[in-house]
Design a protein around this motif. Structure first.
Motif, PDB file in Angstrom:
ATOM      1  N   LEU A 148       0.836  -1.194   0.000  1.00  0.00           N
ATOM      2  CA  LEU A 148       0.000   0.000   0.000  1.00  0.00           C
ATOM      3  C   LEU A 148       0.873   1.247   0.000  1.00  0.00           C
ATOM      4  CD1 LEU A 148      -3.007   0.946   0.258  1.00  0.00           C
ATOM      5  CD2 LEU A 148      -2.561   1.158   2.719  1.00  0.00           C
ATOM      6  N   ARG A 172      -5.150   6.374  -1.418  1.00  0.00           N
ATOM      7  CA  ARG A 172      -4.578   5.118  -0.924  1.00  0.00           C
ATOM      8  C   ARG A 172      -4.535   4.138  -2.092  1.00  0.00           C
ATOM      9  NH1 ARG A 172      -4.771   3.529   4.265  1.00  0.00           N
ATOM     10  NH2 ARG A 172      -5.994   1.673   3.818  1.00  0.00           N
ATOM     11  N   TRP A 181      -7.418  -3.187   3.443  1.00  0.00           N
ATOM     12  CA  TRP A 181      -7.151  -1.759   3.299  1.00  0.00           C
ATOM     13  C   TRP A 181      -8.278  -0.937   2.697  1.00  0.00           C
ATOM     14  CZ3 TRP A 181      -2.345  -3.974   0.638  1.00  0.00           C
ATOM     15  CH2 TRP A 181      -1.347  -4.255   1.583  1.00  0.00           C
ATOM     16  N   PRO A 209      -8.625   0.134  -0.427  1.00  0.00           N
ATOM     17  CA  PRO A 209      -7.911   1.238  -1.071  1.00  0.00           C
ATOM     18  C   PRO A 209      -8.783   1.970  -2.090  1.00  0.00           C
ATOM     19  CG  PRO A 209      -7.319  -0.826  -2.124  1.00  0.00           C
ATOM     20  CD  PRO A 209      -8.200  -1.178  -0.942  1.00  0.00           C
TER      21      PRO A 209
END
Length: 233
Positions: free
Chosen positions: A93, A138, A172, A174
Motif C-alpha cells: 500500500l 490510498r 485496506w 484502497p
C-alpha cells in the motif's frame, strides 16, 4: 490453516460478501492441489523466491532497498502437494495523499525507499499513461504474480488474482489497486482474466543501467470496480 485463519484481525466481521469470495476462491485453488500461505516478512519472501524460475524480486518488494512496514504489505504463496511453491504474488500500500501515481513512479519512490541512495546515475522512469496523473489517495500495488509452468494454462489466473484482490479490499479498502504488465499480458487478454477492468500503455518506461528498458502498461481497478468484481457472483 485456511486464509480466514491467517487474516484474523483484518476485518470487523461486517464484510460478509468479501469473506465469502475469499472462501470461494480458496476452495477453487484447493481443488487444484494448492495450499495458500501468507506472510509479511519480505526477507522470508526473498529467500523463498531465490529457488524459483522467475525474474529477481522487484525493488519495491526487496527489503534491501525498500524496507516494508508489516501493516502495509504482504505476500502470498501457493504450495502444491509435494511442498513446492507453485504460485507467488505480493501487494503493498502506498499513501499518495496529495500526490499522484505518476509522481510516485517518475521519482522512483514506488521502487526505492530512498531513491537518492539507490538510484543509479542513468536510471530513469517515464510515465506517459494519462490515468497515472489522476490516480491518487490510498493506492495498492499488485506484483510478483507468478505461476509454475505446470500450473499455467489451467484457468487459474482468475481465482489467484481475485483472491488477492479480495484480501486487499478486506485489509485496506484502497481507492485504487494497480499493476504493471508487459504488453503481451494485456493484448492476449491475460490482464482482463486477472480481473483488471482498465488498462493503458506506457504506465512505465523504466531504464535501469545494465538491465535495459522495461516498458509496461498500467492496469488498474478503482474501489467501485473492485466491489463489482468481488461481490458479483
Amino acid at each position: 490453516m485456511t486464509i480466514r485463519d491467517q487474516i484474523t484481525g483484518w476485518h470487523d466481521g461486517t464484510e460478509t460478501a468479501v469473506l465469502n469470495t475469499i472462501d470461494r476462491y480458496e476452495h477453487v485453488l484447493a481443488g487444484y492441489g494448492m495450499k495458500l500461505e501468507t506472510g509479511r516478512d519480505f526477507s522470508v519472501f526473498k529467500d523463498l523466491h531465490q529457488g524459483l524460475d522467475k525474474q529477481p524480486v522487484m525493488p519495491n518488494f526487496d527489503p534491501a532497498v525498500s524496507p516494508l512496514d508489516t501493516d502495509d504489505a504482504f505476500w502470498m504463496t501457493g504450495i502444491d502437494r509435494d511442498g513446492d511453491i507453485v504460485m507467488t504474488q505480493c501487494v503493498r500500500l502506498y499513501d499518495c495523499q496529495g500526490i499522484t501515481l505518476a509522481c510516485l513512479l517518475h521519482d522512483l519512490r514506488a521502487f526505492y525507499a530512498d531513491p537518492a541512495r539507490h538510484v543509479g546515475a542513468d536510471e530513469s522512469c517515464r510515465v506517459h499513461a494519462p490515468v497515472a496523473t489522476r490516480i491518487t489517495g490510498r493506492i495498492a500495488y499488485h506484483g510478483e504474480l507468478w505461476l509454475a509452468p505446470t500450473y499455467r494454462g489451467r484457468m487459474l489466473s482468475d481465482p489467484v488474482s481475485k483472491l488477492l484482490m479480495a484480501l486487499v479490499v478486506l485489509k485496506w479498502a484502497p481507492d485504487y489497486l494497480f499493476g504493471l504488465a508487459q504488453p503481451g499480458i494485456v493484448t492476449k487478454g491475460v490482464a482482463a482474466r486477472y480481473g483488471y477492468r482498465n488498462m493503458q500503455p506506457d504506465g512505465i518506461i523504466w531504464t535501469r543501467p545494465g538491465m535495459g528498458t522495461l516498458r509496461e502498461w498500467i492496469i488498474w481497478n478503482d474501489r467501485e470496480d473492485l466491489k463489482t468484481i468481488l461481490i458479483t457472483p
